[in-house]
Motif scaffolding. Structure first.
Motif, short mmCIF file in Angstrom:
data_model
loop_
_atom_site.label_atom_id
_atom_site.label_comp_id
_atom_site.label_asym_id
_atom_site.label_seq_id
_atom_site.Cartn_x
_atom_site.Cartn_y
_atom_site.Cartn_z
N LYS A 1 63.47 91.27 -9.18
CA LYS A 1 63.96 92.42 -9.93
C LYS A 1 64.88 93.26 -9.05
O LYS A 1 64.70 93.37 -7.86
CB LYS A 1 62.79 93.28 -10.40
N SER B 1 69.03 106.43 -16.00
CA SER B 1 69.12 104.98 -16.17
C SER B 1 69.61 104.28 -14.90
O SER B 1 70.06 103.13 -14.93
CB SER B 1 70.04 104.63 -17.35
N GLU C 1 64.96 103.38 -24.41
CA GLU C 1 64.62 101.99 -24.09
C GLU C 1 65.47 101.48 -22.93
O GLU C 1 64.97 100.79 -22.04
CB GLU C 1 64.82 101.12 -25.34
N LYS D 1 64.25 103.07 -19.68
CA LYS D 1 63.01 102.43 -19.21
C LYS D 1 63.28 101.08 -18.58
O LYS D 1 62.73 100.73 -17.52
CB LYS D 1 62.01 102.28 -20.35
N SER D 2 64.15 100.29 -19.21
CA SER D 2 64.44 98.96 -18.67
C SER D 2 65.09 99.06 -17.30
O SER D 2 64.78 98.26 -16.39
CB SER D 2 65.34 98.18 -19.63
N GLN E 1 64.77 101.63 -15.16
CA GLN E 1 63.77 102.15 -14.23
C GLN E 1 62.79 101.05 -13.82
O GLN E 1 62.35 100.99 -12.67
CB GLN E 1 63.04 103.34 -14.85
N ASP E 2 62.44 100.19 -14.77
CA ASP E 2 61.55 99.07 -14.44
C ASP E 2 62.19 98.14 -13.42
O ASP E 2 61.51 97.60 -12.54
CB ASP E 2 61.21 98.27 -15.71
N LEU E 3 63.50 97.97 -13.52
CA LEU E 3 64.19 97.07 -12.61
C LEU E 3 64.47 97.69 -11.25
O LEU E 3 64.38 97.02 -10.22
CB LEU E 3 65.52 96.62 -13.23
N GLU F 1 63.44 100.99 -9.88
CA GLU F 1 62.63 102.00 -9.19
C GLU F 1 61.70 101.33 -8.18
O GLU F 1 61.25 100.21 -8.40
CB GLU F 1 61.82 102.82 -10.19
#
Length: 659
Positions: free
Chosen positions: A51, A91, A649, A652-653, A655-657, A659
């Motif tokens: 990621k 983002s 959405e 979030k995507s 931040q998931d990748l 952070e």
């Protein structure tokens, strides 16, 4: 703002129609570009499981597409602009790709600028002029009503803001000279006057009275900048004395007044732009601006610098800029920009000074970069075999209407510029690198090359890439999307090969300001037997294979096109590249697009093809609704649905990748 889907059916994914004899003559475009083959099997796609490999993330969105407070379009120091900056920050975007901020004409295209230095005054927020910092040169009651519109025109902006600029300037002149804003203004005029501000303001003051085509002015006004350089007299003084001496005494006071007004408007832009840029820096976001390849032939830069362009004795271009047919737009593009004269010492000075100013403001995306290596020099007149003379865009009319056809292109029009050098012995690439380093920047960090299209496949470009490629960020479009199909075979040392992406300074595009949105491409590619694709074009088949092998989707899952678009977007961020460039449309999964190449005025199809629905949509004029990123979707959606769910959405995507 919701833009209903427009069937962009004729211009997507067609192989450029260049005849075989032209290919042989050019000796530049590899034959494999024209071979029909399975592109997917010819390219190795990397399935990356880690990621957040992408170091930088950038988003295309011209500021005018944002809503504004008491403005028909987006502007600086505005709550709506601040909301977008917050969206970029949340983002995990590192850059905002803003396209040029140049002063615009009736067509609103920032790529058809009058001058390289002048800026779009309509990005100025008049509300700031009510503050103490601005000397309160406007009162709240002076501001325009807070009305909104899904589209705008130049006339709308002029009606809304020009009278207020005039009022603010009149009040500004009354301020004591010791007022801080007056001291700022005086310093601005001192710093920018000789560079571009004097010619900009003088040109605009004269064009207000004599028309915006300086070629049609009286000869004594046409030659003012040249005479100023020859005599050493200040342009303003020379202009006023020339008007008096040639029967225009009644214009003198008004011209002098307008010159001051136009300088003042540019000062307001400069002041607010610095505040705006600081907000970006505080959020750790760097702007990327476009350096357009051309300048309007009737604009201020051609009037002020005639010798740096290829003009005839009457200062009209004999050859103009354009582009051969390409996959995304299968007709010859005739832009009409005058070509630069690389043999003029002042041309190199002009390039260097403009680069320094632009790099002081942000990073640069070099529009149509291949035009600095080998450019298309399209003649303004073309003689047919029967002796008929075709002029301008009439050359590319359909054959049945007397033209050579929209896709006609003579290979002799391509000219190699690599050996053109300045007095220091630098070619354009050496100049770019030196100027960046003198600004304390690394070329590989501050320059992005738009290196797409057939000219990027020439021998000259390959030589450039071998020598200078690592000094610049180069753009790539995934072949899996059926766009950028010009790279058909995996070349071990080709930076276009996805297998080698991690070895090069590459930015991977999901789209840009010219292409249809990612969502529209996905819809078309997953449509059974889409009319967009000719028989034998297996792009839909290849994309389905991409979805299965890379996105791990089955046929049932591919029926959900919205989800496929989301997963395709995320796939980009999992590739081992330096940067991913996306668009506000792709981030939100919508069909919005700011521009349609070749349709400068929107309602006019300049290539005289069968009219298409998008020819009725004015480019660069669409605006999102206020609060579009924070407003929930309405049911029914109506004209301007909110995009909060889609924005959240995407945030979030990312931040998931990352952070």
């Amino acid at each position: 703002m919701q833009i209903s889907r427009i069937n962009y059916t004729n211009n997507i994914n067609k192989i450029s129609n260049i005849k075989n004899n032209q290919i042989n003559s050019l000796q530049t475009i590899t034959q494999d570009r024209f071979e029909k083959q399975n592109n997917y099997n010819g390219i190795h796609f990397l399935g990356v499981n880690k990621k957040g490999q992408v170091k930088q993330r950038a988003m295309f969105c011209h500021i005018t597409a944002l809503p504004g407070t008491r403005s028909y379009c987006g502007q600086f120091i505005d709550p709506e602009t601040d909301k977008f900056i917050d969206f970029l920050s949340k983002s995990k975007q590192t850059h905002w790709i803003m396209n040029p901020l140049s002063a615009v004409g009736k067509d609103l295209s920032p790529y058809n600028a009058s001058g390289r230095f002048s800026r779009n005054k309509y990005l100025v927020n008049l509300g700031e002029c009510t503050k103490e910092e601005y000397g309160k040169i406007l009162k709240p009651k002076d501001l325009p009503d807070d009305v909104t519109s899904p589209v705008f025109t130049l006339e709308m902006l002029q009606t809304q803001k020009d009278p207020r600029f005039k009022k603010a300037y009149n009040n500004f002149k009354k301020l004591p000279e010791t007022t801080p804003i007056k001291q700022e203004y005086n310093q601005f005029c001192k710093d920018k006057g000789d560079l571009w501000l004097d010619t900009y303001s003088t040109y605009n003051a004269l064009s207000k009275r004599h028309g915006d085509n300086w070629h049609e002015w009286p000869k004594e006004l046409i030659m003012l900048p040249d005479k100023s350089r020859e005599t050493g007299k200040p342009l303003l003084d020379l202009t006023l004395s020339t008007l008096k001496e040639n029967g225009y005494s009644n214009e003198v006071n008004d011209v002098k007044e307008d010159i001051g007004l136009y300088k003042f408007e540019q000062f307001l832009f400069d002041k607010q732009f610095k505040q705006f840029n600081k907000k970006l820096a505080d959020k750790k976001i760097r702007p990327i601006f476009d350096l357009g390849i051309g300048i309007n032939p009737n604009g201020v830069d051609t009037w002020a610098n005639k010798d740096i362009f290829l003009f005839d004795k009457d200062f009209n271009p004999t050859k103009v800029a354009g582009c051969p047919p390409e996959d995304a737009f299968p007709n010859t593009q005739y832009w009409g920009f005058p070509l630069y004269n690389y043999d003029s010492p002042r041309f190199w000075d002009y390039q260097e000074k403009s680069l320094k100013q632009l790099l002081s403001e942000g990073d640069l995306r070099l529009d149509h970069f291949v035009g600095y290596i080998n450019r298309a020099e399209i003649p303004t007149e073309y003689k047919k075999d029967d002796g008929t003379i075709l002029k301008g865009e009439d050359i590319f009319k359909p054959k049945e209407k007397g033209g050579m056809g929209p896709d006609f292109f003579d290979p002799k029009w391509i000219v190699n510029l690599q050996d053109k050098r300045n007095k220091k012995g630098e070619n354009m690439f050496d100049l770019l690198c030196r100027v960046a380093k003198e600004q304390g920047l690394k070329p590989e960090d501050c320059y992005t090359l738009e290196s797409l299209g057939p000219l990027s496949e020439t021998k000259a470009y390959k030589e450039f890439d071998k020598k200078h490629g690592e000094n610049f960020v180069t753009q790539r479009i995934p072949i899996a999307l059926g766009i950028g199909k010009s790279i058909n075979k995996a070349q071990p040392n080709n930076s276009s090969n996805p297998k080698n992406l991690n070895q090069y300074n590459v930015t991977l595009l999901t789209g840009n300001h010219d292409y249809a949105s990612l969502r529209e491409y996905v819809d078309l590619l997953l449509t059974e037997k889409p009319k967009t694709y000719k028989d034998g074009d297996n792009s839909p088949k290849l994309f389905r294979e991409f979805c299965k092998k890379e996105l791990k989707l089955n046929n049932k899952q591919m029926e959900d096109k919205e989800n496929v678009a989301k997963k395709t977007l995320i796939w980009h961020y999992q590739q081992p590249v330096k940067r991913v460039d996306t668009t506000i449309s792709d981030a939100l999964g919508i069909y919005f697009r700011p521009n349609y190449p070749g349709h400068w005025l929107g309602e006019e199809d300049v290539y005289l093809k069968k009219p298409e629905p998008h020819a009725l949509v004015r480019p660069w004029s669409n605006v999102f609704e206020k609060g579009f990123l924070n407003k929930p979707k309405t049911n029914p959606p109506g004209l301007n649905p909110g995009y909060k769910e889609k924005a959240d959405e995407y945030i979030k995507s990312m931040q998931d990748l990352f952070e």
